[in-house]
Design a protein around this motif. Structure first.
Motif, mmCIF file in Angstrom:
data_model
loop_
_atom_site.group_PDB
_atom_site.id
_atom_site.type_symbol
_atom_site.label_atom_id
_atom_site.label_comp_id
_atom_site.label_asym_id
_atom_site.label_seq_id
_atom_site.Cartn_x
_atom_site.Cartn_y
_atom_site.Cartn_z
ATOM 1 N N MET A 1 0.839 -1.170 0.000
ATOM 2 C CA MET A 1 0.000 0.000 0.000
ATOM 3 C C MET A 1 0.887 1.236 0.000
ATOM 4 N N ALA A 2 0.594 2.148 -0.882
ATOM 5 C CA ALA A 2 1.387 3.366 -1.000
ATOM 6 C C ALA A 2 0.888 4.414 -0.013
ATOM 7 N N ALA A 3 1.821 5.177 0.498
ATOM 8 C CA ALA A 3 1.470 6.257 1.422
ATOM 9 C C ALA A 3 0.865 7.420 0.636
ATOM 10 N N PRO A 4 -0.051 8.158 1.257
ATOM 11 C CA PRO A 4 -0.675 9.278 0.554
ATOM 12 C C PRO A 4 0.277 10.448 0.297
ATOM 13 N N ASP A 5 1.333 10.548 1.098
ATOM 14 C CA ASP A 5 2.304 11.616 0.896
ATOM 15 C C ASP A 5 3.634 11.211 1.538
ATOM 16 N N GLN A 6 4.687 12.004 1.266
ATOM 17 C CA GLN A 6 6.015 11.674 1.772
ATOM 18 C C GLN A 6 6.096 11.698 3.289
ATOM 19 N N ALA A 53 2.790 -2.651 -5.536
ATOM 20 C CA ALA A 53 2.824 -1.871 -4.295
ATOM 21 C C ALA A 53 2.728 -0.373 -4.555
ATOM 22 N N LEU A 54 2.670 0.000 -5.816
ATOM 23 C CA LEU A 54 2.652 1.415 -6.180
ATOM 24 C C LEU A 54 1.226 1.920 -6.344
ATOM 25 N N PRO A 55 1.035 3.231 -6.219
ATOM 26 C CA PRO A 55 -0.292 3.792 -6.510
ATOM 27 C C PRO A 55 -0.652 3.512 -7.972
#
Length: 89
Positions: A1-6, A53-55
């Protein structure tokens, strides 16, 4: 799961936002890319990163970057080795 931001990604990894930016810059430098998306695409194409695993929008970029011509296993290995080779070799 990708994070919404850094910032969130850094929190999930247990590091600071600055450390994450430094890691991302080092990855870009390793692959010799100008953008983070280019580095991500090369990492996914070389098998160092799972595109699943990427958006979705980045995963689409990876799929569009895959060559339409099927390379032999030896050609793929040569491409990956060339991408990993430090500059000057």
């Amino acid at each position: 799961m990708a994070a919404p931001d850094q910032k969130t990604a850094a929190e999930w990894l247990g590091i600071t936002d600055r450390q994450l930016r430094r890691h991302l810059n080092n990855i870009q430098e390793k692959f010799g890319t100008e953008t983070k998306n280019q580095a991500i695409i090369l990492a996914a194409l070389s098998g160092q990163l799972d595109p699943k695993a990427l958006p979705a929008n980045v995963s689409d970029l990876v799929r569009r970057s895959i060559p339409t011509r099927t390379e032999s296993k030896a050609e793929k290995s040569a491409i990956i080795a060339a991408q990993r080779r430090p500059e000057g070799f």
